[in-house]
Design an enzyme around this catalytic site. Sequence first.
Site, PDB file in Angstrom:
ATOM      1  N   TYR A  64       0.815  -1.213   0.000  1.00  0.00           N
ATOM      2  CA  TYR A  64       0.000   0.000   0.000  1.00  0.00           C
ATOM      3  C   TYR A  64       0.853   1.270   0.000  1.00  0.00           C
ATOM      4  CZ  TYR A  64      -4.171  -2.804   0.834  1.00  0.00           C
ATOM      5  OH  TYR A  64      -5.187  -3.707   0.709  1.00  0.00           O
ATOM      6  N   LYS A  97       4.884 -13.930   5.168  1.00  0.00           N
ATOM      7  CA  LYS A  97       5.372 -14.809   4.085  1.00  0.00           C
ATOM      8  C   LYS A  97       6.886 -14.617   3.984  1.00  0.00           C
ATOM      9  CE  LYS A  97       4.784 -17.574   0.457  1.00  0.00           C
ATOM     10  NZ  LYS A  97       4.260 -18.959   0.438  1.00  0.00           N
ATOM     11  N   ASP A 118      -0.031 -18.452   3.554  1.00  0.00           N
ATOM     12  CA  ASP A 118      -0.740 -19.466   2.772  1.00  0.00           C
ATOM     13  C   ASP A 118      -1.224 -20.602   3.676  1.00  0.00           C
ATOM     14  OD1 ASP A 118       2.081 -19.826   2.990  1.00  0.00           O
ATOM     15  OD2 ASP A 118       2.133 -21.215   1.305  1.00  0.00           O
ATOM     16  N   ASP A 127      -5.703  -7.554   4.695  1.00  0.00           N
ATOM     17  CA  ASP A 127      -6.833  -7.300   3.799  1.00  0.00           C
ATOM     18  C   ASP A 127      -7.458  -8.619   3.359  1.00  0.00           C
ATOM     19  OD1 ASP A 127      -8.458  -5.714   1.949  1.00  0.00           O
ATOM     20  OD2 ASP A 127      -7.175  -6.518   0.365  1.00  0.00           O
ATOM     21  N   ASP A 160     -10.838 -10.741   4.938  1.00  0.00           N
ATOM     22  CA  ASP A 160     -11.966 -10.980   4.040  1.00  0.00           C
ATOM     23  C   ASP A 160     -12.270 -12.473   3.928  1.00  0.00           C
ATOM     24  OD1 ASP A 160     -12.277  -8.252   3.581  1.00  0.00           O
ATOM     25  OD2 ASP A 160     -12.572  -8.516   1.436  1.00  0.00           O
TER      26      ASP A 160
HETATM   27  C1  LIG Z   1       7.486 -23.205  -0.192  1.00  0.00           C
HETATM   28  C2  LIG Z   1       6.970 -21.925  -0.817  1.00  0.00           C
HETATM   29  C3  LIG Z   1       8.121 -21.103  -1.337  1.00  0.00           C
HETATM   30  C4  LIG Z   1       5.933 -22.201  -1.889  1.00  0.00           C
HETATM   31  C5  LIG Z   1       5.417 -20.918  -2.527  1.00  0.00           C
HETATM   32  O1  LIG Z   1       5.165 -19.922  -1.832  1.00  0.00           O
HETATM   33  O2  LIG Z   1       5.219 -20.936  -3.742  1.00  0.00           O
HETATM   34  C6  LIG Z   1       4.717 -23.001  -1.427  1.00  0.00           C
HETATM   35  O3  LIG Z   1       3.938 -22.278  -0.539  1.00  0.00           O
HETATM   36  C7  LIG Z   1       3.898 -23.364  -2.632  1.00  0.00           C
HETATM   37  O4  LIG Z   1       2.811 -22.809  -2.817  1.00  0.00           O
HETATM   38  O5  LIG Z   1       4.335 -24.207  -3.415  1.00  0.00           O
HETATM   39  C1  LIG Z   2     -10.910  -0.362  -0.996  1.00  0.00           C
HETATM   40  C2  LIG Z   2      -9.571  -0.959  -0.693  1.00  0.00           C
HETATM   41  C3  LIG Z   2      -8.465  -0.013  -1.042  1.00  0.00           C
HETATM   42  C4  LIG Z   2      -9.480  -1.441   0.753  1.00  0.00           C
HETATM   43  C5  LIG Z   2      -8.139  -2.058   1.060  1.00  0.00           C
HETATM   44  O1  LIG Z   2      -7.568  -2.809   0.253  1.00  0.00           O
HETATM   45  O2  LIG Z   2      -7.629  -1.791   2.167  1.00  0.00           O
HETATM   46  C6  LIG Z   2     -10.542  -2.454   1.182  1.00  0.00           C
HETATM   47  O3  LIG Z   2     -10.391  -3.662   0.528  1.00  0.00           O
HETATM   48  C7  LIG Z   2     -10.457  -2.656   2.656  1.00  0.00           C
HETATM   49  O4  LIG Z   2     -10.008  -3.731   3.097  1.00  0.00           O
HETATM   50  O5  LIG Z   2     -10.804  -1.741   3.402  1.00  0.00           O
END
Ligand SMILES: CC(C)[C@H](C(=O)O)[C@@H](O)C(=O)O
Ligand SMILES: CC(C)[C@H](C(=O)O)[C@@H](O)C(=O)O
Lengths: 326, 326
Positions: free
Chosen positions: A120, A167, A199, A223, A227
């Site tokens: 951001y 991450k 992840d 964010d 959500d």
């Molecule tokens: C281990 C890691 C670097 C990898 C990635 O972030 O791509 C894993 O999470 C995946 O999705 O295969």
């Molecule tokens: C509208 C957008 C810029 C905002 C963000 O990404 O922060 C929204 O998704 C939120 O989470 O308030």
Amino acid sequence: MTHEIAVIPGDGIGQEVTPAAVEVLEALEIDFEFVEADAGDAVKEETGEALPQETYDLAASADATLFGAAGETAADVILPLRTAVDSFVNVRPAKAYPGIDAVRPETDLIFLRENTEGVYAGHEDRLTQDVSTLTRVVTESASERLAEFACDYVAGDDHDGFSIVHKANVMRETDGLFRDTVKSVADENGVETDQVLMDAFATRVCLDPEQFDVVVCPNLAGDVLSDLAAGLVGGLGLLPSANIGPDRALFEPVHGTAPDIAGEGIANPAATIVSAAMLLEYLGHDAESDAVHEAVEGTLEDGPRTPDLGGDASTEDMTEAIIDRL
Amino acid sequence: MTHEIAVIPGDGIGQEVTPAAVEVLEALEIDFEFVEADAGDAVKEETGEALPQETYDLAASADATLFGAAGETAADVILPLRTAVDSFVNVRPAKAYPGIDAVRPETDLIFLRENTEGVYAGHEDRLTQDVSTLTRVVTESASERLAEFACDYVAGDDHDGFSIVHKANVMRETDGLFRDTVKSVADENGVETDQVLMDAFATRVCLDPEQFDVVVCPNLAGDVLSDLAAGLVGGLGLLPSANIGPDRALFEPVHGTAPDIAGEGIANPAATIVSAAMLLEYLGHDAESDAVHEAVEGTLEDGPRTPDLGGDASTEDMTEAIIDRL
Ligand SMILES: CC(C)[C@H](C(=O)O)[C@@H](O)C(=O)O
Ligand SMILES: CC(C)[C@H](C(=O)O)[C@@H](O)C(=O)O
């Protein structure tokens, strides 16, 4: 002491749910001065600017701001407004309510989202026809400030500690700095933490949301993951949020303008009213804040409920029911 | 024609599920030459290197690679291996199976994740004690290549189009370039698309996964959102993936090394065997690929199943049952 509250309804159902939350605040024995201001698509249409300077200035000087929603211009409105209140953390509770359909009814999470930097920070370039870049920024100082807030937060409420979601296996320097800084502030304060890759968090929170409680994370992670949690509790319609700065704060429902139902008087005011409850707590009115939370919970459970919750009440019906319970 | 397949079991249950998938491939009437190589925590312990040069070279020259999992060194192994096969897209199906507990049993999604850039491009700096940065890179050429793959993908299979998932309201230049490039390639190919913000996607996919089908997204978005989908279908244990390059490809289960059960012979081999089915399709053996998919589905439904799926079968029992169904 009078609290000056900036009220920025914005677009769509923001025009319906924001006055509903103001009605609830007005029903309390607290001295508020509400000052309304424009922002969003409609004012941009008229004036060319989604966030007029006077609206920015108002948010930057009021004790607290209550914001509704903005349409296409959402980012142009909400990101500068977060800056206006100098907010460094976005507090996003995501909790399922009794009586409301949820994918994961046992979900009860608090996201503490870094609110100033990450992607951001927004330094972008188009280097060549082919190549564009964005400079993601993570600072020790912002991570520290967030971590200190998180430590106070878990101490003040009844939490065992927090999870640091990041991450850093890929973003080693930036998320590494974030993770290590937050962890060391927590250690100094004797607050327990665990560390979870973002992840892995996404998978695990679906499978078993109860393994998490307070989640501290960088801006974009907050964010997306909050959500996601909104999806688990049944949608954005019930989620409040607080953008907290050192001297002022801005409160907003997580939902958008809902153009499909805007103007019909049937928007669900709960998320905005709960945001107002967070505003009350922020201003030190804890008893009133609790009362509003309970009134909303009771109304969600027993009705009347707006159509998005399976009822046929209007925004006004639901707001009145909440006020009656205060 | 003999296909040379690099086999890299890695650490933990990678040592159990990778041989299981090789057994399945060996049971087919196809001419394979399997060449095994080391990677991961164990080889790093011994040699100081998580990914020995000869393993990299093998993946870079074999027709296809089957990879298991790596522990702490996962990023040091898998990211260079993706580069070794020059893979520009990570294909991640996330589908619930009959008979397997899922948060959202109706989930059936395919993520096409950009596999070379975004935050994974990895230019990071510590500018000062306080400030760290990461340069996120998005190119028109990588977005185009991904989009062309996506267009072929939806044409070859039975899909109506795809969703472009991005965060261009914040990352305007970079994700804007991604979104616009993918969209214009789709338009040229007469492929229908819709556009969804990644945070909105996270909410909506929980509430109603059936509204999505094929999802095209930048690297980190694909990482997080496919793991979210894994949560919706019951965990990482069943998810395969394919890292596709122009001349070769690498196939891997999405799960990790599962240190808690490693060595016990009870790891669920399904994700790796389905990854092998994707390898078969990649090499043009469509009938055999279908047969393996069906054998896995049948076994998941009727058993025997490993303990993670509520059964008490061993890896070997489940593998044999799958082979018996071929
Ligand atoms: C281990 C890691 C670097 C990898 C990635 O972030 O791509 C894993 O999470 C995946 O999705 O295969
Ligand atoms: C509208 C957008 C810029 C905002 C963000 O990404 O922060 C929204 O998704 C939120 O989470 O308030």
